[in-house]
Design a protein around this motif. Structure first.
Motif, PDB file in Angstrom:
ATOM      1  N   ASN A 167      35.021  47.387 -12.377  1.00 43.68           N
ATOM      2  CA  ASN A 167      35.705  48.210 -13.392  1.00 43.68           C
ATOM      3  C   ASN A 167      36.563  49.296 -12.739  1.00 43.68           C
ATOM      4  OD1 ASN A 167      35.503  47.485 -16.127  1.00 43.68           O
ATOM      5  ND2 ASN A 167      33.365  48.106 -16.212  1.00 43.68           N
ATOM      6  N   LEU A 168      37.541  48.889 -11.971  1.00 39.78           N
ATOM      7  CA  LEU A 168      38.336  49.842 -11.201  1.00 39.78           C
ATOM      8  C   LEU A 168      39.158  50.762 -12.100  1.00 39.78           C
ATOM      9  CD1 LEU A 168      39.658  47.618  -8.272  1.00 39.78           C
ATOM     10  CD2 LEU A 168      37.567  48.979  -8.402  1.00 39.78           C
ATOM     11  N   ARG A 169      39.072  52.059 -11.807  1.00 38.31           N
ATOM     12  CA  ARG A 169      39.872  53.070 -12.492  1.00 38.31           C
ATOM     13  C   ARG A 169      40.506  53.952 -11.405  1.00 38.31           C
ATOM     14  NH1 ARG A 169      38.428  49.937 -15.760  1.00 38.31           N
ATOM     15  NH2 ARG A 169      37.659  50.320 -17.902  1.00 38.31           N
ATOM     16  N   PRO A 170      41.605  53.486 -10.792  1.00 41.67           N
ATOM     17  CA  PRO A 170      42.193  54.223  -9.660  1.00 41.67           C
ATOM     18  C   PRO A 170      42.487  55.682  -9.962  1.00 41.67           C
ATOM     19  CG  PRO A 170      43.193  52.053  -9.861  1.00 41.67           C
ATOM     20  CD  PRO A 170      42.332  52.235 -11.070  1.00 41.67           C
ATOM     21  N   GLN A 171      42.822  55.994 -11.235  1.00 38.46           N
ATOM     22  CA  GLN A 171      43.175  57.366 -11.566  1.00 38.46           C
ATOM     23  C   GLN A 171      41.996  58.325 -11.459  1.00 38.46           C
ATOM     24  OE1 GLN A 171      42.986  54.645 -13.517  1.00 38.46           O
ATOM     25  NE2 GLN A 171      43.273  55.152 -15.688  1.00 38.46           N
ATOM     26  N   LEU A 172      40.778  57.791 -11.389  1.00 37.07           N
ATOM     27  CA  LEU A 172      39.592  58.639 -11.287  1.00 37.07           C
ATOM     28  C   LEU A 172      39.181  58.918  -9.842  1.00 37.07           C
ATOM     29  CD1 LEU A 172      37.349  57.087 -14.101  1.00 37.07           C
ATOM     30  CD2 LEU A 172      38.899  59.048 -14.255  1.00 37.07           C
ATOM     31  N   TRP A 173      39.785  58.213  -8.890  1.00 33.05           N
ATOM     32  CA  TRP A 173      39.404  58.348  -7.489  1.00 33.05           C
ATOM     33  C   TRP A 173      40.411  59.216  -6.740  1.00 33.05           C
ATOM     34  CZ3 TRP A 173      34.781  56.560  -5.765  1.00 33.05           C
ATOM     35  CH2 TRP A 173      34.122  55.610  -6.560  1.00 33.05           C
ATOM     36  N   SER A 174      39.955  59.886  -5.690  1.00 30.03           N
ATOM     37  CA  SER A 174      40.842  60.735  -4.891  1.00 30.03           C
ATOM     38  C   SER A 174      41.795  59.917  -4.036  1.00 30.03           C
ATOM     39  CB  SER A 174      40.022  61.684  -4.006  1.00 30.03           C
ATOM     40  OG  SER A 174      39.169  60.942  -3.134  1.00 30.03           O
ATOM     41  N   SER A 175      41.412  58.676  -3.702  1.00 27.85           N
ATOM     42  CA  SER A 175      42.278  57.803  -2.915  1.00 27.85           C
ATOM     43  C   SER A 175      41.844  56.358  -3.113  1.00 27.85           C
ATOM     44  CB  SER A 175      42.207  58.149  -1.423  1.00 27.85           C
ATOM     45  OG  SER A 175      40.936  57.807  -0.887  1.00 27.85           O
ATOM     46  N   LYS A 176      42.765  55.448  -2.852  1.00 25.61           N
ATOM     47  CA  LYS A 176      42.442  54.027  -2.931  1.00 25.61           C
ATOM     48  C   LYS A 176      41.384  53.666  -1.899  1.00 25.61           C
ATOM     49  CE  LYS A 176      44.397  49.382  -2.408  1.00 25.61           C
ATOM     50  NZ  LYS A 176      45.632  48.587  -2.142  1.00 25.61           N
ATOM     51  N   GLU A 177      41.485  54.249  -0.722  1.00 28.95           N
ATOM     52  CA  GLU A 177      40.551  53.928   0.349  1.00 28.95           C
ATOM     53  C   GLU A 177      39.112  54.304  -0.038  1.00 28.95           C
ATOM     54  OE1 GLU A 177      44.527  53.910   1.660  1.00 28.95           O
ATOM     55  OE2 GLU A 177      43.419  55.598   0.745  1.00 28.95           O
ATOM     56  N   LYS A 178      38.957  55.485  -0.644  1.00 31.04           N
ATOM     57  CA  LYS A 178      37.606  55.893  -1.068  1.00 31.04           C
ATOM     58  C   LYS A 178      37.101  54.978  -2.177  1.00 31.04           C
ATOM     59  CE  LYS A 178      34.780  59.722  -2.720  1.00 31.04           C
ATOM     60  NZ  LYS A 178      34.715  61.154  -3.101  1.00 31.04           N
ATOM     61  N   MET A 179      37.971  54.617  -3.103  1.00 31.85           N
ATOM     62  CA  MET A 179      37.572  53.713  -4.186  1.00 31.85           C
ATOM     63  C   MET A 179      37.080  52.383  -3.639  1.00 31.85           C
ATOM     64  SD  MET A 179      39.871  52.220  -7.362  1.00 31.85           S
ATOM     65  CE  MET A 179      40.931  51.222  -6.292  1.00 31.85           C
ATOM     66  N   VAL A 180      37.848  51.796  -2.744  1.00 35.48           N
ATOM     67  CA  VAL A 180      37.499  50.470  -2.219  1.00 35.48           C
ATOM     68  C   VAL A 180      36.191  50.520  -1.438  1.00 35.48           C
ATOM     69  CG1 VAL A 180      38.196  48.680  -0.575  1.00 35.48           C
ATOM     70  CG2 VAL A 180      39.872  49.620  -2.183  1.00 35.48           C
ATOM     71  N   SER A 181      36.051  51.487  -0.547  1.00 40.89           N
ATOM     72  CA  SER A 181      34.836  51.549   0.281  1.00 40.89           C
ATOM     73  C   SER A 181      33.600  51.840  -0.565  1.00 40.89           C
ATOM     74  CB  SER A 181      34.994  52.596   1.383  1.00 40.89           C
ATOM     75  OG  SER A 181      35.169  53.895   0.836  1.00 40.89           O
ATOM     76  N   THR A 182      33.733  52.736  -1.537  1.00 40.61           N
ATOM     77  CA  THR A 182      32.581  53.103  -2.365  1.00 40.61           C
ATOM     78  C   THR A 182      32.183  51.960  -3.297  1.00 40.61           C
ATOM     79  OG1 THR A 182      33.296  55.428  -2.338  1.00 40.61           O
ATOM     80  CG2 THR A 182      31.663  54.793  -3.985  1.00 40.61           C
ATOM     81  N   ILE A 183      33.155  51.349  -3.958  1.00 39.30           N
ATOM     82  CA  ILE A 183      32.851  50.257  -4.883  1.00 39.30           C
ATOM     83  C   ILE A 183      32.211  49.094  -4.147  1.00 39.30           C
ATOM     84  CG2 ILE A 183      33.882  48.480  -6.354  1.00 39.30           C
ATOM     85  CD1 ILE A 183      33.684  51.125  -7.757  1.00 39.30           C
ATOM     86  N   ASN A 184      32.727  48.729  -2.988  1.00 43.02           N
ATOM     87  CA  ASN A 184      32.152  47.601  -2.257  1.00 43.02           C
ATOM     88  C   ASN A 184      30.735  47.904  -1.771  1.00 43.02           C
ATOM     89  OD1 ASN A 184      34.299  45.855  -2.617  1.00 43.02           O
ATOM     90  ND2 ASN A 184      35.329  46.456  -0.730  1.00 43.02           N
ATOM     91  N   ALA A 185      30.491  49.147  -1.382  1.00 45.55           N
ATOM     92  CA  ALA A 185      29.137  49.528  -0.965  1.00 45.55           C
ATOM     93  C   ALA A 185      28.171  49.475  -2.143  1.00 45.55           C
ATOM     94  CB  ALA A 185      29.152  50.925  -0.356  1.00 45.55           C
ATOM     95  N   LEU A 186      28.607  49.907  -3.309  1.00 46.61           N
ATOM     96  CA  LEU A 186      27.741  49.857  -4.493  1.00 46.61           C
ATOM     97  C   LEU A 186      27.514  48.412  -4.943  1.00 46.61           C
ATOM     98  CD1 LEU A 186      29.238  52.835  -6.537  1.00 46.61           C
ATOM     99  CD2 LEU A 186      27.119  52.814  -5.202  1.00 46.61           C
ATOM    100  N   ALA A 187      28.537  47.588  -4.853  1.00 46.73           N
ATOM    101  CA  ALA A 187      28.403  46.180  -5.234  1.00 46.73           C
ATOM    102  C   ALA A 187      27.350  45.483  -4.388  1.00 46.73           C
ATOM    103  CB  ALA A 187      29.750  45.473  -5.088  1.00 46.73           C
ATOM    104  N   ALA A 188      27.239  45.873  -3.130  1.00 45.60           N
ATOM    105  CA  ALA A 188      26.279  45.246  -2.222  1.00 45.60           C
ATOM    106  C   ALA A 188      24.841  45.462  -2.652  1.00 45.60           C
ATOM    107  CB  ALA A 188      26.484  45.786  -0.802  1.00 45.60           C
ATOM    108  N   GLU A 189      24.609  46.398  -3.589  1.00 42.86           N
ATOM    109  CA  GLU A 189      23.254  46.689  -4.057  1.00 42.86           C
ATOM    110  C   GLU A 189      22.875  45.890  -5.304  1.00 42.86           C
ATOM    111  OE1 GLU A 189      21.200  48.665  -2.430  1.00 42.86           O
ATOM    112  OE2 GLU A 189      22.722  49.183  -0.940  1.00 42.86           O
TER     113      GLU A 189
END
Length: 318
Positions: A167-189
């Motif tokens: 459920n990506l919401r780029p406007q809520l993240w400080s950067s694309k890089e933080k969004m991608v790394s955080t979402i992928n880490a959470l998905a792994a759980e």
């Protein structure tokens, strides 16, 4: 006690009734309950399963509206608290004759963004069968992200099955890089991951459903199944043991609003698995609920009852 649990930020949605008018020019709006995770909870309840929703609301008219809507939809509010210090989020959405609508958020610094993770320690996990998680709640603040991670730990501790929708919401993240790394880490759980092909391209660089599935299956021992949503074509499924197949979608004569279709897919899948159905049948139900969703203007008002879903599947066998 409940079969289903989710955490998120519920929103009062003002949806334009002026077709193809910009939000600047639209003057007629209808108010709905919205928010990806609450959409799923609404649909789960509508299909006859008990659901609890975890969040924080402001003590304001929008918060009162959301509480009323949750009660009307028979969604448990045992793990919702209210605060006078922060406000309840809301959003505007235009209405389009084709494509996806534009959405404008008013949510920075909201009550949910100041969620107190101590609330999570009050959760009764005894009858819980599934938890649905989304990448939106951890995007709204660092405090929400910390609470989200704590909930994941509790779900693992209690051996609760989990689905995760990026459920990506780029406007809520400080950067694309933080969004991608955080979402992928959470998905792994999560045991089951539900990305779309557009999200796959952003998160791992490919629109190929099998490549997306392989990426998530290979990054985690926890993840057992990836379901890649491919729009009207349906969904591609791949499991840890290498089994893979595509389940076609359902034809819809008239699309009113695409928002809520992915949440509809998630709730269809989860409720079928709660009922002990096969994974393939669960994906069929997910596609069916998604088809209902795109034919209604609100984010969750088009989700079917048990009777409506049964009639639809009987008329459209797979």
């Amino acid at each position: 006690m409940s079969e289903f649990l989710t955490i998120g930020e519920p929103i009062s949605l003002f949806a334009s009734e002026d077709v193809d008018a910009s939000l600047k020019d639209a003057v007629h709006f209808h108010k709905f309950l919205a928010g990806a995770e609450v959409n799923v909870a609404v649909g789960v309840s509508r299909l006859g399963h008990s659901a609890q929703y975890v969040t924080r609301l402001g003590e304001d008219p929008f918060g009162d509206f959301i509480k009323d809507q949750l009660n009307e939809n028979h969604i448990g509010t045992d793990y919702i608290d209210s605060t006078p210090d922060y406000w309840t989020a809301f959003q505007l959405k235009d209405r389009v004759s084709h494509g996806d609508p534009s959405i404008f958020y008013f949510r920075r610094g909201s009550a949910a963004a100041h969620f107190d993770k101590a609330m999570l320690d009050k959760i009764d996990f005894s009858d819980l069968k599934f938890a649905h998680l989304s990448g939106i709640f951890p995007a709204i603040s660092d405090q929400a992200l910390d609470a989200f991670k704590h909930l994941i730990d509790l779900l693992h501790e209690h051996k609760i099955r989990t689905t995760f929708d990026p459920n990506l919401r780029p406007q809520l993240w400080s950067s694309k890089e933080k969004m991608v790394s955080t979402i992928n880490a959470l998905a792994a759980e999560a045991e089951i991951i539900l990305p779309g092909i557009n999200e796959g391209e952003i998160l791992m660089g490919s629109r190929d459903p099998e490549a997306i599935a392989d990426f998530y299956l290979n990054q985690s021992d926890i993840t057992q199944t990836v379901v890649v949503k491919v729009g009207p074509e349906g969904a591609y499924v791949k499991t840890k043991d290498g089994d893979s197949y595509t389940v076609p979608g359902f034809k819809v004569d008239h699309v009113v609003d695409t928002v809520g279709a992915g949440d509809g897919f998630a709730l269809g899948l989860v409720t079928a698995l709660i009922e002990g159905k096969s994974f393939r049948d669960a994906v069929i139900r997910g596609n069916a609920v998604g088809a209902f969703a795109v034919q209604a203007p609100g984010d969750n008002d088009g989700y079917p009852t048990q009777e409506q879903l049964a009639e639809f599947l009987a008329a459209n066998p797979r």
